[in-house]
Each structure stands twice: as structure tokens, then as C-alpha cells.
Design a protein around this motif. Sequence first.
Motif, PDB file in Angstrom:
ATOM      1  N   GLU A  30       0.821  -1.202   0.000  1.00 38.63           N
ATOM      2  CA  GLU A  30       0.000   0.000   0.000  1.00 38.63           C
ATOM      3  C   GLU A  30       0.860   1.259   0.000  1.00 38.63           C
ATOM      4  N   LEU A  31       0.352   2.287  -0.668  1.00 38.59           N
ATOM      5  CA  LEU A  31       0.924   3.631  -0.660  1.00 38.59           C
ATOM      6  C   LEU A  31      -0.152   4.593  -0.200  1.00 38.59           C
ATOM      7  N   ARG A  40      -5.195   5.436   1.065  1.00 41.44           N
ATOM      8  CA  ARG A  40      -4.283   4.395   0.571  1.00 41.44           C
ATOM      9  C   ARG A  40      -4.772   3.770  -0.727  1.00 41.44           C
ATOM     10  N   PHE A  41      -3.809   3.322  -1.500  1.00 41.61           N
ATOM     11  CA  PHE A  41      -4.084   2.514  -2.683  1.00 41.61           C
ATOM     12  C   PHE A  41      -2.998   1.453  -2.741  1.00 41.61           C
ATOM     13  N   HIS A  42      -3.245   0.386  -3.455  1.00 39.33           N
ATOM     14  CA  HIS A  42      -2.315  -0.742  -3.404  1.00 39.33           C
ATOM     15  C   HIS A  42      -2.083  -1.352  -4.788  1.00 39.33           C
ATOM     16  N   ASN A  43      -1.048  -2.169  -4.819  1.00 40.75           N
ATOM     17  CA  ASN A  43      -0.772  -2.996  -5.974  1.00 40.75           C
ATOM     18  C   ASN A  43      -0.116  -4.275  -5.465  1.00 40.75           C
ATOM     19  N   HIS A  67       5.059  13.118  -2.653  1.00 42.04           N
ATOM     20  CA  HIS A  67       5.738  12.243  -1.697  1.00 42.04           C
ATOM     21  C   HIS A  67       4.721  11.262  -1.121  1.00 42.04           C
ATOM     22  N   TYR A  68       5.143  10.002  -0.989  1.00 45.46           N
ATOM     23  CA  TYR A  68       4.240   8.933  -0.568  1.00 45.46           C
ATOM     24  C   TYR A  68       4.848   8.100   0.545  1.00 45.46           C
ATOM     25  N   HIS A  78       6.960   1.499   6.134  1.00 46.72           N
ATOM     26  CA  HIS A  78       8.210   0.906   5.654  1.00 46.72           C
ATOM     27  C   HIS A  78       9.181   1.998   5.245  1.00 46.72           C
ATOM     28  N   GLY A  79       8.676   3.076   4.626  1.00 43.48           N
ATOM     29  CA  GLY A  79       9.529   4.172   4.183  1.00 43.48           C
ATOM     30  C   GLY A  79       8.730   5.187   3.388  1.00 43.48           C
TER      31      GLY A  79
END
Length: 93
Positions: A30-31, A40-43, A67-68, A78-79
Motif C-alpha cells: 500500500e501507498l 491508501r491505494f495498493h498494488n 511524496h508517498y 516501511h519508508g
Amino acid sequence: MSDSLVLDIGGDIGALVIHTGPDLDHAEIELSPLGFDHQRFHNQVHPRHLPDGVRHNAVFPRVQAGHYTVWRDHSTVHGTVEIKGGHVAEYTW
């Protein structure tokens, strides 16, 4: 055999490739825009078959510049990563 992807970048739209190991195969990453944790959105991580071997990554083919936050799980960061319009950003898990 190789895998192909289409990235929809240009103007203020970029793309992101997150490199992982095979242990994250089919995991969702997720970002969210930095400071907007609820947006959030994911891949999903997939194996990519390249001439020199298999690589695992999640590809976000169309991301607004900015920036995400990259999320390890629902509550752990995570970062962070910066997306620039017209460019492909890379992030190593």
C-alpha cells in the motif's frame, strides 16, 4: 520469455516500481500520499520474467507526483518515496 508493462506517465504523473524478494510474491503493498494515511491505494507483487532471471516487484503505473508513504502493514511505515512527473521512481523493499 519477458513480461511487459505499460506505464501511463507524463506531465505531473509518474510511476513507481517497488523491488522485493520472492517472499512477497502476490503480497499487496500500500501507498498513501504523505500525511494522508487514510487515502491508501495498493498494488500486488508479481514475478517478472526478464532475460537475466526472475525479479519480484509491485508496479504502480500511474501515480500523481508527490511524496508517498510505503506501508509495511496496516499500521507500520516501511519508508517514503518521491514520485516525479514523467519519471519512473524505484524503491527497494
